[in-house]
Enzyme design. Structure first.
Site, mmCIF file in Angstrom:
data_model
loop_
_atom_site.group_PDB
_atom_site.id
_atom_site.type_symbol
_atom_site.label_atom_id
_atom_site.label_comp_id
_atom_site.label_asym_id
_atom_site.label_seq_id
_atom_site.Cartn_x
_atom_site.Cartn_y
_atom_site.Cartn_z
ATOM 1 N N GLU A 1 -19.604 -21.809 -21.456
ATOM 2 C CA GLU A 1 -20.323 -20.591 -20.794
ATOM 3 C C GLU A 1 -20.931 -20.536 -19.018
ATOM 4 O O GLU A 1 -21.167 -20.008 -18.760
ATOM 5 C CB GLU A 1 -21.664 -20.146 -21.692
ATOM 6 N N HIS B 1 -14.106 -18.271 -18.002
ATOM 7 C CA HIS B 1 -13.901 -19.026 -18.829
ATOM 8 C C HIS B 1 -12.415 -19.134 -19.477
ATOM 9 O O HIS B 1 -11.575 -20.054 -19.361
ATOM 10 C CB HIS B 1 -13.897 -18.047 -20.021
ATOM 11 N N HIS C 1 -16.948 -13.458 -14.258
ATOM 12 C CA HIS C 1 -17.383 -14.242 -15.136
ATOM 13 C C HIS C 1 -16.048 -14.383 -16.725
ATOM 14 O O HIS C 1 -15.937 -16.235 -16.607
ATOM 15 C CB HIS C 1 -18.186 -13.164 -16.063
ATOM 16 N N GLU C 2 -15.127 -13.604 -16.878
ATOM 17 C CA GLU C 2 -14.015 -13.842 -17.182
ATOM 18 C C GLU C 2 -13.253 -14.708 -16.976
ATOM 19 O O GLU C 2 -12.305 -15.465 -18.082
ATOM 20 C CB GLU C 2 -13.479 -12.157 -18.166
#
Length: 491
Positions: free
Chosen positions: A286, A260, A256-257
């Site tokens: 996101e 980003h 997830h990170e």
């Protein structure tokens, strides 16, 4: 030099100072000694004072008055759009208020963390009340008589409104609730069990970060209580967390990170330290983290490869084959924590926060009633009661640091990701054969070219429309979730 050149040089210095301030925040979450919190609050307030002064410097106003936007090329026009928007917004907020907010929210973060550890909302409530009071004051200044919450949304998702999001989320909630109810009635996979060495988790998490294109020469992976990504351009850092009983938390927090971070790393470097050199909005940001984590990282093809990696790292860990592993990774289960929620239920967590923070900002909900309001709504949405504040109203850091208007961008990002995934799959019909080998490059390259490289060149919804070939809507996400979980749970 022209007025535009002078303005851009000044802006680059301001952006650079903003990156330094961001590094202070990263350090506070990862390495700062506990006893340094009071001093760090002073440091953050000092940086905000300097940044605020630069953002409303009278010379900036003079330069803006001299520049004829119609004579600029598209990139310069986009730079000016961001600079004018930032100047107009910042000029509306008194410098003393900006400094007070920076100092308070830095200190509030530590107060929240202690209250969370002690499961004592009453210990945090007075500080939260003060944060909300100052954020309302800021919102009223920004709104200039308009809707305060809409003014807050502009910081995270320019061009949207609370009413638009309310309509979109209102269409999502019954579909998600019905699908969730059907899944809970069905026979599903057993949860993962066992103990997984945390050192081995961190070793594999770095393999995953690189597999998704994270450039470790311009980044690093550390541990934090609440995983996050920080920085832009040539210095983009991520954090994750480990739990010996739940390696999926570590792996998917990392993916997830990385979504980003990849966005920031892949922006055209010609935009470095300019307004175009950052992700255009939190919703678009996101969309990258969620499509990396879910549509790619939790796909049947990619989890087949991850199954082999976990066997290499941990030996026989109790799951017999790739199909069972895929179902286990995507298991829908009870839980309180938004960041640990499965893909199906995640948006219900966000919708709860969206409704509560709008009520807080409008004055329809008082901080003294927030904990009970949270608990009532959670039980209505999920069917069971919150057992302690750290699993409820105290679980997220966002409100302590004044991020009102941020939460809805999580679900908006999921909506955007649904649109992007539909377009990406149409453009890459053989993607699964690559993902089954742990090769995400076709997907990440497509996202890099169609979304990430643009940085702030286009407005948020235009980014999605250009990449997906359609205006953003909740339809593709809901279709994807229905098909996926109907298949896993034989609905």
């Amino acid at each position: 030099m022209t007025a535009y050149d002078d303005l851009m040089e000044f802006t680059r210095h301001t952006q650079a100072l903003g990156e330094v301030a961001g590094r202070l925040g990263w350090d506070q979450e990862t390495m700062m000694p506990r006893g340094a919190a009071t001093q760090r609050a002073e440091e953050m307030a000092a940086m905000e004072t300097v940044l605020h002064a630069r953002r409303i410097d009278p010379q900036v106003k003079d330069w803006l008055g001299e520049i004829d936007d119609s004579a600029l090329d598209p990139v310069a026009k986009a730079q000016m759009r961001h600079i004018r928007r930032s100047f107009d917004r910042t000029s509306k907020v008194p410098a003393a208020l900006a400094t007070r907010l920076a100092k308070l929210t830095s200190a509030a973060q530590g107060i929240w963390a202690e209250a969370r550890a002690d499961n004592d909302f009453k210990a945090f409530a007075p500080t939260l009340s003060e944060v909300i009071m100052l954020k309302r004051e800021e919102g009223q200044a920004l709104a200039s008589g308009g809707d305060v919450y809409d003014a807050m949304l502009e910081d995270y998702e320019p061009g949207t409104s609370g009413e638009e999001l309310k309509a979109m989320f209102g269409a999502m909630r019954p579909v998600l609730s019905d699908l969730r109810a059907a899944v809970r009635e069905a026979q599903g996979p057993e949860p993962l069990s066992g103990t997984f060495d945390e050192g081995a988790q961190m070793k594999l998490t770095r393999v995953l970060a690189k597999a998704f294109g994270y450039d470790m020469a311009r980044g690093r992976v550390d541990k934090a209580v609440h995983p996050f990504s920080s920085g832009s351009g040539l210095d983009v850092r991520i954090t994750t967390r480990t739990n010996p009983a739940d390696p999926f938390n570590c792996f998917y927090s990392t993916i997830h990170e990385v979504g980003h971070a990849a966005y920031e790393q892949n922006i055209d470097q010609a935009y470095l330290l300019t307004p175009l050199g950052r992700g255009v909005s939190m919703g678009v940001h996101e969309s990258q983290s969620r499509i990396y984590e879910n549509q790619i990282g939790r796909s049947r093809a990619f989890t087949g490869w991850l199954f082999g990696q976990m066997k290499d790292a941990f030996g026989d860990f109790g799951i017999k084959d790739e199909d069972t592993f895929y179902a286990t990774v995507n298991r829908v289960g009870d839980g309180y924590i938004r960041t640990e929620a499965d893909e199906l239920q995640y948006n219900l967590h966000v919708l709860l926060r969206f409704d509560l923070e709008r009520a807080l900002m409008s004055g329809d909900l008082m901080v003294s009633d927030l904990e009970s309001a949270w608990n009532d709504r959670f039980e209505a949405d999920f069917g069971y009661a919150v057992d302690k504040p750290s699993h409820g109203v105290l679980q997220d850091v966002h409100w302590s640091v004044g991020l009102f208007g941020y939460f809805p961008t999580y679900s908006l990002g999921n909506v955007y990701a649904g649109c992007l995934n539909e377009a990406m799959r149409a453009a890459l019909p053989d993607l699964d054969s690559d993902l089954a080998k742990g090769d995400t490059s076709a997907a990440t390259s497509w996202l890099g070219a169609h979304v990430q490289s643009n940085g702030g060149l286009y407005e948020p919804r235009e980014v999605i429309e250009r990449a997906a070939g359609q205006a953003p809507s909740e339809g593709p996400l809901l279709s994807y979730l229905t098909e996926k979980f109907s298949g896993i749970y034989n609905l």
